[in-house]
Design a protein around this motif. Structure first.
Motif, PDB file in Angstrom:
ATOM      1  N   LYS A  67      41.469  35.379  35.226  1.00  0.00           N
ATOM      2  CA  LYS A  67      40.870  36.407  34.374  1.00  0.00           C
ATOM      3  C   LYS A  67      39.820  37.196  35.136  1.00  0.00           C
ATOM      4  O   LYS A  67      39.727  38.416  34.987  1.00  0.00           O
ATOM      5  N   LYS A  68      39.043  36.507  35.965  1.00  0.00           N
ATOM      6  CA  LYS A  68      38.023  37.191  36.755  1.00  0.00           C
ATOM      7  C   LYS A  68      38.673  38.162  37.732  1.00  0.00           C
ATOM      8  O   LYS A  68      38.241  39.301  37.874  1.00  0.00           O
ATOM      9  N   ALA A  69      39.743  37.710  38.391  1.00  0.00           N
ATOM     10  CA  ALA A  69      40.453  38.581  39.333  1.00  0.00           C
ATOM     11  C   ALA A  69      41.066  39.771  38.610  1.00  0.00           C
ATOM     12  O   ALA A  69      41.033  40.898  39.120  1.00  0.00           O
ATOM     13  N   LYS A  70      41.594  39.551  37.427  1.00  0.00           N
ATOM     14  CA  LYS A  70      42.199  40.635  36.655  1.00  0.00           C
ATOM     15  C   LYS A  70      41.147  41.673  36.266  1.00  0.00           C
ATOM     16  O   LYS A  70      41.388  42.879  36.355  1.00  0.00           O
ATOM     17  N   LYS A  75      38.637  46.948  37.463  1.00  0.00           N
ATOM     18  CA  LYS A  75      37.349  47.610  37.683  1.00  0.00           C
ATOM     19  C   LYS A  75      36.760  48.034  36.344  1.00  0.00           C
ATOM     20  O   LYS A  75      36.489  49.201  36.089  1.00  0.00           O
ATOM     21  N   ALA A  76      36.623  47.033  35.488  1.00  0.00           N
ATOM     22  CA  ALA A  76      36.152  47.269  34.122  1.00  0.00           C
ATOM     23  C   ALA A  76      34.771  47.909  34.130  1.00  0.00           C
ATOM     24  O   ALA A  76      33.909  47.569  34.932  1.00  0.00           O
TER      25      ALA A  76
END
Length: 107
Positions: A67-70, A75-76
């Protein structure tokens, strides 16, 4: 920082309350029903790894890393992060100008 601490405390309190309600239901019925899930279930596997389940959903460090990588890939945009950076820049600029003004008055 205080807000995050209070938010974390409230979240843990909700999970604790749900667990207490589940235990109360079990005591009231007099037997355990497998259909009821524990709010927070922590087990340790034979390999020494800790497994965590929140509301019956298994959570692993691998899932969190995915989830962190996603999120990094997307680039939220984080409004509060941007607001904090701009506020820090403004305060820094204001303090530099105040110091310059004071030093000019002294000289």
């Amino acid at each position: 920082m205080k807000f995050l601490l209070v938010l974390a405390l409230m979240f843990v309190s909700v999970l604790f309350g749900m667990q207490q309600a589940n235990d109360g239901i079990d005591r009231m019925k007099g037997f355990e029903d497998n259909n009821f899930k524990e709010a927070l279930h922590v087990t340790e596997s034979e390999g020494g790894q800790v497994e965590l389940a929140v509301l019956g959903n298994d959570i692993s460090s691998h899932d969190i890393q995915e989830k962190k990588a996603k999120l990094e890939e997307m680039k939220a945009y984080n409004f509060f992060s941007t607001l904090g950076k701009k506020l820090a820049e403004g305060v820094s600029s204001l303090s530099n100008k105040m110091i310059e003004l004071i030093t000019d008055l002294i000289q």
